[in-house]
Motif scaffolding. Structure first.
Motif, PDB file in Angstrom:
ATOM      1  N   TRP A  48       0.814  -1.217   0.000  1.00 16.02           N
ATOM      2  CA  TRP A  48       0.000   0.000   0.000  1.00 16.02           C
ATOM      3  C   TRP A  48       0.850   1.271   0.000  1.00 16.02           C
ATOM      4  O   TRP A  48       0.436   2.296  -0.531  1.00 16.02           O
ATOM      5  N   THR A  49       2.031   1.200   0.584  1.00 12.95           N
ATOM      6  CA  THR A  49       2.894   2.393   0.568  1.00 12.95           C
ATOM      7  C   THR A  49       3.308   2.706  -0.866  1.00 12.95           C
ATOM      8  O   THR A  49       3.214   3.857  -1.318  1.00 12.95           O
ATOM      9  N   ARG A  50       3.709   1.680  -1.589  1.00 18.00           N
ATOM     10  CA  ARG A  50       4.083   1.893  -3.000  1.00 18.00           C
ATOM     11  C   ARG A  50       2.882   2.415  -3.789  1.00 18.00           C
ATOM     12  O   ARG A  50       3.014   3.333  -4.612  1.00 18.00           O
ATOM     13  N   PHE A  51       1.716   1.841  -3.508  1.00 16.25           N
ATOM     14  CA  PHE A  51       0.492   2.271  -4.199  1.00 16.25           C
ATOM     15  C   PHE A  51       0.239   3.766  -3.971  1.00 16.25           C
ATOM     16  O   PHE A  51      -0.033   4.521  -4.903  1.00 16.25           O
ATOM     17  N   VAL A  52       0.365   4.196  -2.710  1.00 20.07           N
ATOM     18  CA  VAL A  52       0.067   5.597  -2.375  1.00 20.07           C
ATOM     19  C   VAL A  52       1.125   6.537  -2.964  1.00 20.07           C
ATOM     20  O   VAL A  52       0.798   7.636  -3.426  1.00 20.07           O
ATOM     21  N   VAL A  53       2.385   6.102  -2.969  1.00 19.04           N
ATOM     22  CA  VAL A  53       3.437   6.926  -3.580  1.00 19.04           C
ATOM     23  C   VAL A  53       3.145   7.103  -5.079  1.00 19.04           C
ATOM     24  O   VAL A  53       3.245   8.215  -5.624  1.00 19.04           O
ATOM     25  N   GLU A  54       2.745   6.043  -5.728  1.00 19.80           N
ATOM     26  CA  GLU A  54       2.430   6.153  -7.166  1.00 19.80           C
ATOM     27  C   GLU A  54       1.179   7.008  -7.396  1.00 19.80           C
ATOM     28  O   GLU A  54       1.086   7.744  -8.376  1.00 19.80           O
ATOM     29  N   TRP A  55       0.226   6.905  -6.477  1.00 13.91           N
ATOM     30  CA  TRP A  55      -0.993   7.722  -6.576  1.00 13.91           C
ATOM     31  C   TRP A  55      -0.627   9.208  -6.470  1.00 13.91           C
ATOM     32  O   TRP A  55      -1.074  10.038  -7.251  1.00 13.91           O
ATOM     33  N   ARG A  56       0.235   9.516  -5.481  1.00  6.57           N
ATOM     34  CA  ARG A  56       0.633  10.922  -5.293  1.00  6.57           C
ATOM     35  C   ARG A  56       1.393  11.444  -6.518  1.00  6.57           C
ATOM     36  O   ARG A  56       1.213  12.583  -6.926  1.00  6.57           O
ATOM     37  N   GLU A  83      -9.283  11.282 -10.448  1.00  6.68           N
ATOM     38  CA  GLU A  83      -8.800  10.964 -11.797  1.00  6.68           C
ATOM     39  C   GLU A  83      -7.461  10.229 -11.738  1.00  6.68           C
ATOM     40  O   GLU A  83      -7.233   9.270 -12.469  1.00  6.68           O
ATOM     41  N   ALA A  84      -6.591  10.691 -10.819  1.00  5.33           N
ATOM     42  CA  ALA A  84      -5.284  10.037 -10.673  1.00  5.33           C
ATOM     43  C   ALA A  84      -5.469   8.603 -10.179  1.00  5.33           C
ATOM     44  O   ALA A  84      -4.780   7.670 -10.637  1.00  5.33           O
ATOM     45  N   LEU A  85      -6.416   8.413  -9.271  1.00  2.82           N
ATOM     46  CA  LEU A  85      -6.690   7.065  -8.746  1.00  2.82           C
ATOM     47  C   LEU A  85      -7.228   6.163  -9.852  1.00  2.82           C
ATOM     48  O   LEU A  85      -6.789   5.007 -10.004  1.00  2.82           O
ATOM     49  N   ASP A  86      -8.166   6.688 -10.629  1.00  2.86           N
ATOM     50  CA  ASP A  86      -8.738   5.891 -11.726  1.00  2.86           C
ATOM     51  C   ASP A  86      -7.657   5.482 -12.729  1.00  2.86           C
ATOM     52  O   ASP A  86      -7.649   4.348 -13.206  1.00  2.86           O
ATOM     53  N   THR A  87      -6.753   6.420 -13.041  1.00  4.57           N
ATOM     54  CA  THR A  87      -5.640   6.107 -13.943  1.00  4.57           C
ATOM     55  C   THR A  87      -4.808   4.959 -13.385  1.00  4.57           C
ATOM     56  O   THR A  87      -4.510   3.983 -14.072  1.00  4.57           O
ATOM     57  N   LEU A  88      -4.473   5.094 -12.103  1.00  2.22           N
ATOM     58  CA  LEU A  88      -3.636   4.081 -11.447  1.00  2.22           C
ATOM     59  C   LEU A  88      -4.319   2.714 -11.490  1.00  2.22           C
ATOM     60  O   LEU A  88      -3.681   1.697 -11.806  1.00  2.22           O
ATOM     61  N   LEU A  89      -5.604   2.707 -11.181  1.00  2.00           N
ATOM     62  CA  LEU A  89      -6.331   1.442 -11.051  1.00  2.00           C
ATOM     63  C   LEU A  89      -6.628   0.783 -12.405  1.00  2.00           C
ATOM     64  O   LEU A  89      -7.132  -0.338 -12.455  1.00  2.00           O
ATOM     65  N   SER A  90      -6.323   1.504 -13.476  1.00  3.87           N
ATOM     66  CA  SER A  90      -6.542   0.897 -14.799  1.00  3.87           C
ATOM     67  C   SER A  90      -5.219   0.445 -15.408  1.00  3.87           C
ATOM     68  O   SER A  90      -5.168   0.018 -16.557  1.00  3.87           O
ATOM     69  N   THR A  91      -4.130   0.587 -14.630  1.00  2.00           N
ATOM     70  CA  THR A  91      -2.782   0.323 -15.143  1.00  2.00           C
ATOM     71  C   THR A  91      -2.116  -0.789 -14.328  1.00  2.00           C
ATOM     72  O   THR A  91      -2.209  -0.774 -13.096  1.00  2.00           O
ATOM     73  N   PRO A  92      -1.423  -1.756 -14.984  1.00  2.00           N
ATOM     74  CA  PRO A  92      -0.640  -2.728 -14.216  1.00  2.00           C
ATOM     75  C   PRO A  92       0.419  -1.991 -13.400  1.00  2.00           C
ATOM     76  O   PRO A  92       0.911  -0.952 -13.879  1.00  2.00           O
ATOM     77  N   PRO A  93       0.808  -2.445 -12.204  1.00  2.00           N
ATOM     78  CA  PRO A  93       0.372  -3.722 -11.599  1.00  2.00           C
ATOM     79  C   PRO A  93      -0.858  -3.584 -10.710  1.00  2.00           C
ATOM     80  O   PRO A  93      -1.082  -4.449  -9.857  1.00  2.00           O
ATOM     81  N   TRP A  94      -1.656  -2.530 -10.895  1.00  2.00           N
ATOM     82  CA  TRP A  94      -2.768  -2.312  -9.963  1.00  2.00           C
ATOM     83  C   TRP A  94      -4.136  -2.640 -10.551  1.00  2.00           C
ATOM     84  O   TRP A  94      -5.148  -2.529  -9.874  1.00  2.00           O
ATOM     85  N   SER A  95      -4.170  -3.014 -11.823  1.00  4.48           N
ATOM     86  CA  SER A  95      -5.478  -3.172 -12.465  1.00  4.48           C
ATOM     87  C   SER A  95      -6.309  -4.295 -11.832  1.00  4.48           C
ATOM     88  O   SER A  95      -7.538  -4.256 -11.890  1.00  4.48           O
TER      89      SER A  95
END
Lengths: 265, 265
Positions: A48-56, A83-95
């Motif tokens: 989750w830390t990596r996820f949040v860093v990528e989100w930011r 919008e940033a979250l939606d982008t992240l969640l549509s992209t590997p490795p988070w899709s």
């Protein structure tokens, strides 16, 4: 490092401290992953830390081009976060997570940026500084976001100024000028406090006094031949470009109390 | 008069209280004459209360035509106060004072509007309300003026919104709309608190909830067949046009604590 009286004399004339908020006063990297872990409740191990860093990072990439625009919508920050979250969640490795998150869960995640925890010194330092000067936010957020955070983290702002209230985003010089005008201060009568080099440099270029705070989550990227960016920022007394560098807001309070105490004596 | 639960149910959904400041939270008529008496130091007997009432009227006469304009300058309120003072000091029966007041004394008098005292209940009522909702100013002043007053009178605003920040003056509907947008609330989720009928009526026309406070200095002018204006304002439950009428902010706190306590139970 201990600051000398030559470094700190500028503080005697400072009536207003403008603070950047997220990262400078708040520990977003410690706060959001904890909340995500509980709310999202995915059984598989997720970093989750990596996820949040990528989100930011995705958030910043969307915000930066807007800084030169002249108008912003109230509440736009939440929309950009989403919008940033939606982008992240549509992209590997988070899709794979994207498939599990409905609209409600995504909005709940955006709201976590309204409930960030302060750094251990933030609340007590702001209460202490408030006795000597006006303390104001000056950050790229929405008013409601910073009001929610102030209640959550007990931050006693005298006034909440945001990019959305002032009509644009830092580091647009117009935003710093607008903040000065609303507080009726000259550049030398106020001081920008931030954990981001780009922010103190933009303020400093206008004659505003500058305090750089080294925070463990901010400006960590490597600068060629100078280690991390946060280490490369130096006070003018050491050939750098900011008025003062501190390791914490507690350190800033100690310096202000010494200078203001001396001025009053 | 005691408010019934029918009158007050609307408060359960209120997340944000917007407050008018001068007159509603502050006793300008008690504060400014006292300061003038000391600072101006004229030996002849001067009716300072009458002087300040006329000054405030002259100020309003200059401000009102500006409410329909779309842009205002930060700090404009101080300039308008000064223009109103200069007008007053050039007109009988005050022109003998005008001859005695230099530029510095006039600016000092303008600054007295940054150091107004609260009504006896204001500070404690705001601290109490802050536990249940966001408390914000929404008034025709400058940011610096309200920040100075908040420190002077111990008013713990969560956020300071002013006509100058929002781009115009009340009762321009755009200003109320802007305040709602920045706090991310619908009209039904917020409440305008003011001691001026024009203000609560302008907010109410947009669907904002309204609390009218009777203050001894405000809305004292006679209304044909209805006594004073402040007495003619009535709650909807009595055929009037505001949601609630209170005699003090203490009374508002008692009602909010009852409603929010019942909602939490």
């Amino acid at each position: 490092m201990s600051s000398t009286s030559t470094d700190t004399a500028f503080l005697a004339g400072v009536e207003v401290f403008f603070f950047d908020v997220i990262g400078t006063v708040l520990d977003w990297k410690g706060s959001v992953p904890k909340q995500l872990r509980v709310v999202v409740n995915v059984e598989a191990a997720v970093d989750w830390t990596r996820f949040v860093v990528e989100w930011r990072t995705a958030f910043w990439n969307k915000l930066e081009p807007l800084a030169s625009e002249e108008t912003v919508r109230p509440g736009a920050i939440d929309i950009i976060q989403r919008e940033a979250l939606d982008t992240l969640l549509s992209t590997p490795p988070w899709s794979h997570l994207g498939e599990l998150w409905d609209d409600q869960k995504r909005q709940e995640a955006v709201t976590m940026w309204h409930k960030l925890n302060g750094w251990p010194d933030s609340s007590r330092a702001l209460y202490a500084l408030k006795k000597h000067a006006v303390i104001s936010t000056l950050a790229n957020g929405s008013v409601r976001q910073f009001v929610d955070i102030a209640k959550h983290a007990d931050l006693p702002w005298d006034v909440v100024l945001t990019g959305e209230l002032l009509g644009g985003y830092k580091p647009n010089p117009a935003i710093y000028h607008a903040a000065l005008a609303h507080l009726s201060v000259t550049p030398a009568q106020c001081c920008m406090v931030a954990a981001h080099a780009y922010d103190v440099r933009a303020a400093g270029a206008l004659g505003v006094r500058t305090v750089y705070v080294r925070r463990e989550t901010e400006d960590q990227e490597a600068v060629e031949g100078q280690g991390r960016l946060c280490d490369s920022v130096r006070p003018k007394s050491e050939g750098g470009d900011v008025d003062l560098v501190v390791e914490s807001l507690d350190e800033l309070v100690r310096v202000v109390e010494r200078v203001k105490g001396a001025a009053a004596a």
